[in-house]
Design an enzyme around this catalytic site. Sequence first.
Site, PDB file in Angstrom:
ATOM      1  N   LYS A  93       2.744   7.471  -8.749  1.00 27.04           N
ATOM      2  CA  LYS A  93       3.071   6.188  -9.378  1.00 27.04           C
ATOM      3  C   LYS A  93       4.588   5.829  -9.305  1.00 27.04           C
ATOM      4  O   LYS A  93       5.159   6.330  -9.942  1.00 27.04           O
ATOM      5  CB  LYS A  93       2.434   5.942 -10.788  1.00 27.04           C
ATOM      6  CG  LYS A  93       2.601   4.638 -11.303  1.00 27.04           C
ATOM      7  CD  LYS A  93       2.061   4.355 -12.783  1.00 27.04           C
ATOM      8  CE  LYS A  93       2.260   3.023 -13.307  1.00 27.04           C
ATOM      9  NZ  LYS A  93       3.959   2.702 -13.304  1.00 27.04           N
ATOM     10  N   ASP A 119      16.481  16.258  -7.803  1.00 27.31           N
ATOM     11  CA  ASP A 119      17.231  15.587  -6.833  1.00 27.31           C
ATOM     12  C   ASP A 119      18.806  16.177  -7.054  1.00 27.31           C
ATOM     13  O   ASP A 119      19.690  16.522  -6.314  1.00 27.31           O
ATOM     14  CB  ASP A 119      17.559  14.116  -6.946  1.00 27.31           C
ATOM     15  CG  ASP A 119      16.148  13.561  -6.174  1.00 27.31           C
ATOM     16  OD1 ASP A 119      15.530  14.612  -5.518  1.00 27.31           O
ATOM     17  OD2 ASP A 119      15.934  12.626  -6.372  1.00 27.31           O
ATOM     18  N   SER A 146       4.387   8.322 -13.476  1.00 31.06           N
ATOM     19  CA  SER A 146       5.451   7.209 -13.755  1.00 31.06           C
ATOM     20  C   SER A 146       6.840   7.596 -14.357  1.00 31.06           C
ATOM     21  O   SER A 146       7.650   8.385 -13.711  1.00 31.06           O
ATOM     22  CB  SER A 146       4.756   6.233 -14.832  1.00 31.06           C
ATOM     23  OG  SER A 146       5.135   5.135 -15.025  1.00 31.06           O
TER      24      SER A 146
END
Length: 772
Positions: A503, A489, A478
Amino acid sequence: MIFRPLLALLMALSVTVTASAQSAADMGATKPRKESTLPLQPTQNEADAALLSARFLTRFHYDAQPLDDAMSQKIYTLYFKLLDGEKVFFTQQDMANFAKYKDKLDDAIWNRDLSAPFDIFNQYILRAVDRMNYARSLLKQGFDFNTNETYTIDRKNADWPKDQAELNDLWRKRTMNDWLRLKLAGKSDDEIRKTLDKRYSNYIARVRQLDSEDAFQTFMTAYANSTDPHTDYLGPRDAENFDIQMKLSLEGIGAQLQARDDYTQIASLVPASPAIKSGKLHVGDTVLGVGQGETGPIVDVVGWRLDDVVNLIRGKKDTIVRLEVAPADQGPDGKHILVTLVRKKINIEEQAAKSKIIDINEDGVDRKIGVIELPIFYSDFGARSEGDKDFKSASRDVAKLLGELKAKGVQGVVVDLRNNGGGSLYEANELTGLFIDQGPAVQVRDARGVVQAQGKDEFSPMTWSGPMAVLVNRGTASASEIFSAAIQDYGRGLIIGSPTFGKGTVQTLIDLDKLVSDAGANGKPNFGALKMTIQEFFRINGGSTQLKGVTPDILFPSNGDDKDFGESTYDNALPWTQIAPADYKPVADMKAYLPQLEQLHEARDAKSPAWQLMLDELAAYKKLSDRTTVSLNFAQREAERKQLDAMQAEFRARHKAIDGNDAAEVDADDQLDDGLNANERSLKSELKEQADAKKAPDPQLQETAHVLYDAIGLIDSNPKLAKEVLPYGGKEGYGPTVAAVGGTSTLPTQTQNGASQSGGGSVAPAASSSTH
């Protein structure tokens, strides 16, 4: 996890709970649950709470589904998984009788008539008590362990026994296996009978203490989890405990309590708490009675459920509670003392961010690698909105720790997010902002398809611009995946470990009591809360962590639990999708170094005794966990036991050679399998096991620090290439001899209003608090 079989609830009644928060006097209706009267009946409040929850779930859930006959069948299936997931209480005959309810559970909620789910629950209680009594009856005669019978220890995919005879045979083998485990551990037949009879009778006592709140909680969990794996209903007590977990603070005496048989023991004391400051309470003491205020009567709590005892001890700060205690060295029958305590606000530091430094010296080069351990993304939203300058916040605590690490001259930082199941999205965004200068951290999409990019608070400074790595595993979920994905990224640091949970959904916690109160209802009902999925989050590159999780740049071996643990194991998980990338620019690119780092990692670990020991232990664990059946033949199990004991002895010797721990002194509590359940062991042995676990070497963390050490060395050895792969053009903070700087250690300014986010992230409506 959200999926909680009822067996977990029963076991929870005998594990540690922190005494804190609202007092029994404030709650007004706390009563001991020594034994409930059957049949259990639903209350009007529970029927109303079910209806209100259904209205929200069918209208505002991210993937809103009608509560109809089709949903009823899903609820029916999950309800029985929660009650009898191992299929050891009900028979096929029972299930045929229950089949009439398959398409009636939706009507039960809409019509405020919960008699159907309560009938099922009442039958469960009767079956559970009957099975335990049957197991007790088998103890008188003993068993023949010279047969070639086997027992199935994993019955998740088994059928229900076809009739009573087959069920009896199942329980004969189950009890036989319990006996055999104790026999293999060296217990005599009399000791085994005594231990198992006590175990089964204690289980009966806990089952008989189940009440309508437990029945309703289990049924509503089945409904909520049927919409998606992370939507959940929280009863009043669960909602309060969830709030404590997010705030990392409570109001109470600062003692952790643990149930053992009919008694409540003190398992630990929080530093600087009223309990420890009194000088009169100690680990192992037994709480026999509780009184409110200076003169309130002492209520005898022997035989009470643990959560009921906790409710009596809970209370608002600056109020008085009195405990009647039997000191640990005298036992429950010893001389009692009366301890008067004033409740205070207690900070739960065990789950707060912590730091340490790993010193590495290779080829004459010294480097300090800082480590930030973060178990949860916590935030006290209430205190923040009230202007409390000292409110608990994961990102604020980490910013402070980073400042301290910089002052100590660390050259790289590892953020350890292993088994961090998430928490506040706001905190995940803010934590990302401590490591990047600007830009979004995550994208969220609501049920209307509207996508919004979210990032750090504009006033939050970047605190660390130096080399970093994030250590993850299957338990990283999460909000932790949001942070890890953003770091990956942006190319800001290395992600190291095993693939994460997967999740990718966002929940918000809806206070049902607040909604009813706002609607003008008379009085204050105890409706609890609804943790509901309202959004899906996406990486800034447009991908999703849903199902796939975050794949590390440097992979470590996993423990093999991914087949049973993770988003992909849920039947009703949302599918993986992707959206357009957010407007962001990577600040670095370490891909060019990954082959070299992988090579160095593999070469080092091939020669590392600690790493090879970890691999061997993982292989042994996987082999044992993959078993679905065990032999009930004593000679065969004894041979297996000797092999396992020999393997464990070898592991102990290797540990001693590596870390110097004295593995020679092994007592009974250190056996491979002593045949006991957790709450049947002595508190002393449990505390020793916890202490040993904390002191145990951590080869994965050590190796992560080494990988980051290697990365710093590679960067430093090629300054020209470094400018292309380092954040912010290779500015300050890089190099083997310079302490990382760049950004101030000033704590971030909190300027957001009460709308808060959490869990895999969420925006909380005015009538709710944000959760995960």
